[in-house]
Design a protein around this motif. Structure first.
Motif, PDB file in Angstrom:
ATOM      1  N   TRP A 246      -0.421  -1.284  10.572  1.00  0.00           N
ATOM      2  CA  TRP A 246      -0.264  -2.610   9.975  1.00  0.00           C
ATOM      3  C   TRP A 246      -1.524  -3.091   9.275  1.00  0.00           C
ATOM      4  N   ILE A 247      -2.687  -2.709   9.789  1.00  0.00           N
ATOM      5  CA  ILE A 247      -3.925  -3.118   9.101  1.00  0.00           C
ATOM      6  C   ILE A 247      -3.921  -2.531   7.689  1.00  0.00           C
ATOM      7  N   ILE A 248      -3.648  -1.231   7.600  1.00  0.00           N
ATOM      8  CA  ILE A 248      -3.661  -0.570   6.288  1.00  0.00           C
ATOM      9  C   ILE A 248      -2.503  -1.080   5.421  1.00  0.00           C
ATOM     10  N   GLY A 249      -1.317  -1.197   6.020  1.00  0.00           N
ATOM     11  CA  GLY A 249      -0.153  -1.664   5.268  1.00  0.00           C
ATOM     12  C   GLY A 249      -0.411  -3.041   4.679  1.00  0.00           C
ATOM     13  N   TYR A 250      -0.997  -3.919   5.485  1.00  0.00           N
ATOM     14  CA  TYR A 250      -1.290  -5.286   5.013  1.00  0.00           C
ATOM     15  C   TYR A 250      -2.310  -5.243   3.875  1.00  0.00           C
ATOM     16  N   ASN A 251      -3.352  -4.441   4.051  1.00  0.00           N
ATOM     17  CA  ASN A 251      -4.384  -4.345   3.005  1.00  0.00           C
ATOM     18  C   ASN A 251      -3.796  -3.817   1.691  1.00  0.00           C
ATOM     19  N   CYS A 252      -2.893  -2.844   1.811  1.00  0.00           N
ATOM     20  CA  CYS A 252      -2.272  -2.270   0.599  1.00  0.00           C
ATOM     21  C   CYS A 252      -1.412  -3.316  -0.107  1.00  0.00           C
ATOM     22  N   LEU A 253      -0.648  -4.062   0.679  1.00  0.00           N
ATOM     23  CA  LEU A 253       0.205  -5.097   0.092  1.00  0.00           C
ATOM     24  C   LEU A 253      -0.654  -6.204  -0.510  1.00  0.00           C
ATOM     25  N   ASN A 254      -1.703  -6.536   0.182  1.00  0.00           N
ATOM     26  CA  ASN A 254      -2.612  -7.587  -0.255  1.00  0.00           C
ATOM     27  C   ASN A 254      -3.276  -7.236  -1.591  1.00  0.00           C
TER      28      ASN A 254
ATOM     29  N   GLU B 102       6.593  -4.483  -9.263  1.00  0.00           N
ATOM     30  CA  GLU B 102       6.464  -4.609 -10.729  1.00  0.00           C
ATOM     31  C   GLU B 102       5.466  -3.575 -11.256  1.00  0.00           C
ATOM     32  N   GLU B 103       4.391  -3.395 -10.511  1.00  0.00           N
ATOM     33  CA  GLU B 103       3.385  -2.403 -10.960  1.00  0.00           C
ATOM     34  C   GLU B 103       3.913  -0.975 -10.805  1.00  0.00           C
ATOM     35  N   VAL B 104       4.661  -0.753  -9.715  1.00  0.00           N
ATOM     36  CA  VAL B 104       5.233   0.586  -9.519  1.00  0.00           C
ATOM     37  C   VAL B 104       6.198   0.908 -10.665  1.00  0.00           C
ATOM     38  N   GLU B 105       6.952  -0.099 -11.079  1.00  0.00           N
ATOM     39  CA  GLU B 105       7.931   0.084 -12.168  1.00  0.00           C
ATOM     40  C   GLU B 105       7.231   0.531 -13.454  1.00  0.00           C
ATOM     41  N   ILE B 106       6.055  -0.033 -13.691  1.00  0.00           N
ATOM     42  CA  ILE B 106       5.311   0.337 -14.904  1.00  0.00           C
ATOM     43  C   ILE B 106       4.810   1.795 -14.800  1.00  0.00           C
ATOM     44  N   VAL B 107       4.327   2.158 -13.606  1.00  0.00           N
ATOM     45  CA  VAL B 107       3.735   3.492 -13.420  1.00  0.00           C
ATOM     46  C   VAL B 107       4.803   4.586 -13.394  1.00  0.00           C
ATOM     47  N   ASN B 108       5.822   4.382 -12.565  1.00  0.00           N
ATOM     48  CA  ASN B 108       6.869   5.407 -12.425  1.00  0.00           C
ATOM     49  C   ASN B 108       8.165   4.749 -11.940  1.00  0.00           C
ATOM     50  N   GLU B 109       9.002   4.423 -12.894  1.00  0.00           N
ATOM     51  CA  GLU B 109      10.251   3.688 -12.616  1.00  0.00           C
ATOM     52  C   GLU B 109      11.168   4.445 -11.649  1.00  0.00           C
ATOM     53  N   ALA B 110      11.129   5.774 -11.734  1.00  0.00           N
ATOM     54  CA  ALA B 110      12.037   6.597 -10.905  1.00  0.00           C
ATOM     55  C   ALA B 110      11.775   6.450  -9.410  1.00  0.00           C
TER      56      ALA B 110
ATOM     57  N   PHE C 255      -1.942  -6.003  -4.106  1.00  0.00           N
ATOM     58  CA  PHE C 255      -1.064  -6.425  -5.211  1.00  0.00           C
ATOM     59  C   PHE C 255      -0.827  -7.938  -5.201  1.00  0.00           C
ATOM     60  N   GLY C 256      -0.957  -8.545  -4.044  1.00  0.00           N
ATOM     61  CA  GLY C 256      -0.702  -9.987  -3.930  1.00  0.00           C
ATOM     62  C   GLY C 256       0.719 -10.299  -3.483  1.00  0.00           C
ATOM     63  N   GLY C 257       1.499  -9.306  -3.137  1.00  0.00           N
ATOM     64  CA  GLY C 257       2.856  -9.556  -2.632  1.00  0.00           C
ATOM     65  C   GLY C 257       3.804  -8.435  -2.987  1.00  0.00           C
ATOM     66  N   VAL C 258       5.001  -8.506  -2.394  1.00  0.00           N
ATOM     67  CA  VAL C 258       5.993  -7.433  -2.585  1.00  0.00           C
ATOM     68  C   VAL C 258       6.450  -7.348  -4.042  1.00  0.00           C
TER      69      VAL C 258
END
Lengths: 68, 466
Positions: free
Chosen positions: B189-197, B207-215, B199-202
């Protein structure tokens, strides 16, 4: 009544399993509609897993083994 | 921090140490497992390096279908626990349970069934244990470059595991699982929270993943892995794990009562969701920031490079805990399975099982040094392999006249050998477009059902004549 509810739980999980493998839950290449920012298969997948956990909880209440 | 962790492990092992080295005390932990300890030990055994290291990489490379692959299958498994798991618990409690292999030998009325069950778990658990060891060893090696080589990390891990599990037996493993489960949860959860943080939210993350690789946002994913057959085969293999993987079967059987089983099943379902959700955040983080990295580079950056020193230390301990808690349980379970097919004075047989555990650990270590880095895929192969035992095991558990259908263990052995041959490339991976594991389990299940049906018809005719 408990037996009927237990049968309901088993059928409900069976139906969920079946529809998960249809395009209703896992449509190839479809990411919309988004919900809370999540793509379709992910938010529906999370909903389904929560539903199965809820059915597991209900199952423990009505399972015939409760008598043991 | 690492020294504190290892000291606590040895302290727990010493506390749980039993002078009574009988099967019941040493291999089955006294056979009186409560709901809380039962939940922690099964959770720590199930969620391993595969979850902590394999799943983030699976999300990063193959996308959100990883949720269906693991979590959906996991929840189907937890529902199965109160249905089929209850039956196993009830039936095994009435027999002198020592292990699934021995139980099969009893139910089929000959040792061959037990030997087939042991062969299946041995062949497919060893690679699973190996990937736990390898996963952590390559991670530690990348985190401390030049300190000691990967093989030395792997050897240290195996020695730690062997010492505390050989000293304290299953009870020590289960008590340490509580510590390992908590560490795993905190680290993930520490790492998961930091990763989500980051981006600033789900919403922003996807949205960023969609730009990088929509599939990555739909099935079957960019590489087409999560197709219908893969997901279906995975669900079957994972949902059958409590019956085909002895480290889980044994814990199910030694639960104190049915109430403990119920509570454990619900907690396990919820725990699974809580533990896998942050791995999706990590995977998406990696998909945006490190799409071209190798598995170890991505894990090293995400878990260590991008974290503060304190967080990185907690995470490292969490990863080691995840690997150790699963591997020791599996090694010990193999020892228990060996014991269950041996005949002789109990204490002497437990001694043989302990020697067996040492050799299994040695084989797993050698395999760990040679296997590939695709942790999640190797784990899935292990699930699929042991799942081939399911028709034989379920028939043995649920059909009271399993001793009359003696050919099923032989057919199971043939199926295992065919699957192994397909894995090493001697036979094709697919049969008429169907994955080999899926084709074999479907065929074995159909044969089992037909055998039961014919046996019932034959028996009812015999009764009519008499």
């Amino acid at each position: 009544m408990k037996n009927r509810l237990w049968t309901f739980c088993r059928i409900a999980v069976g139906v969920i399993v079946l529809i998960t493998f249809t395009p209703l839950v896992t449509p190839p290449g479809i990411k919309e509609p988004f919900f809370m920012g999540m793509p379709y298969t992910l938010w529906l997948g999370i909903t389904i897993t929560l539903l199965i956990v809820a059915l597991t909880w209900l199952g423990t209440m009505v399972h015939p083994g409760n008598k043991d | 921090m690492g020294i504190v962790y290892v000291s606590v492990l040895f302290f727990l092992a010493n506390r749980a140490k039993s002078v009574d080295k009988t099967s019941k005390q040493y291999l089955l932990g006294g056979s009186n497992l409560g709901a809380l300890l039962g939940f922690f030990t099964i959770a720590a055994t199930l969620f391993s390096t595969f979850s902590l290291l394999g799943m983030p990489d699976f999300f990063r490379v193959h996308g959100i279908g990883a949720w269906i692959f693991l979590m959906f299958s996991h929840c189907v498994m937890t529902f199965g626990l109160i249905w089929l798991g209850y039956q196993l618990h009830k039936k095994a409690k009435n027999h002198s349970w020592r292990g699934m292999a021995g139980f099969m030998g009893q139910n089929y009325g000959h040792r061959f069934a037990g030997i087939v069950a042991f062969f299946g778990v041995f062949v497919f658990l060893i690679p699973y244990i190996s990937i736990q060891i390898r996963g952590v060893a390559i991670f530690l090696s990348a985190s401390f470059p030049g300190v000691i080589p990967m093989w030395a990390w792997a050897t240290i891990l195996v020695i730690i595991m062997l010492i505390y599990s050989e000293v304290g037996g299953l009870k020590a493993i289960m008590h340490s699982d509580v510590l390992q489960g908590v560490l795993l949860l905190v680290a993930i959860w520490i790492i998961g929270y930091n990763c989500l943080n980051h981006f600033g939210g789900v919403r922003a993350m996807f949205e960023e993943v969609e730009i990088v690789n929509e599939a990555l946002l739909s099935v079957p994913g960019p590489k087409g892995l999560f197709d219908f057959q893969f997901l279906l085969g995975s669900m079957i293999a994972i949902s059958l794990m409590p019956y085909t993987q002895p480290q889980i079967s044994t814990r199910l059987v030694i639960l104190k009562n049915v109430k403990s089983l119920y509570k454990m099943a619900i907690s396990l379902g919820i725990f699974g969701i809580i533990i896998i959700l942050p791995t999706a955040f990590m995977g998406m983080y990696g998909a945006v920031l490190y799409p071209e990295f190798s598995t170890s580079e991505f894990l090293n950056k995400t878990y260590i490079g991008d974290q503060t020193n304190f967080v990185a230390s907690v995470v490292m301990i969490g990863i080691i805990a995840a690997a150790i808690s699963t591997s020791d349980s599996q090694l010990f379970a193999l020892g228990g399975e060996l014991r269950s097919i041996l005949k002789g004075e109990d204490r002497k047989m437990v001694k043989y099982a302990r020697v067996g555990i040492f050799f299994f650990a040695l084989i797993a270590l050698l395999f760990a040094l040679m296997s590939s880095d695709e942790l999640a895929l190797l784990a899935r192969t292990s699930f699929a392999g042991t799942a081939l035992l399911a028709p034989m095991i379920l028939t043995g558990i649920f059909y009271d006249h399993a001793h009359r259908i003696r050919t099923l263990p032989l057919l199971t052995l043939v199926a295992l050998l065919i699957f192994i041959a397909s894995l090493v490339g001697w036979l094709p991976h697919q049969v008429t477009g169907i994955r080999m594991d899926l084709a074999l389990i479907t065929l074995l299940s159909a044969i089992s059902l037909l055998m039961i049906l014919f046996d019932k018809i034959k028996n009812s005719r015999t009764q009519d004549f008499s």
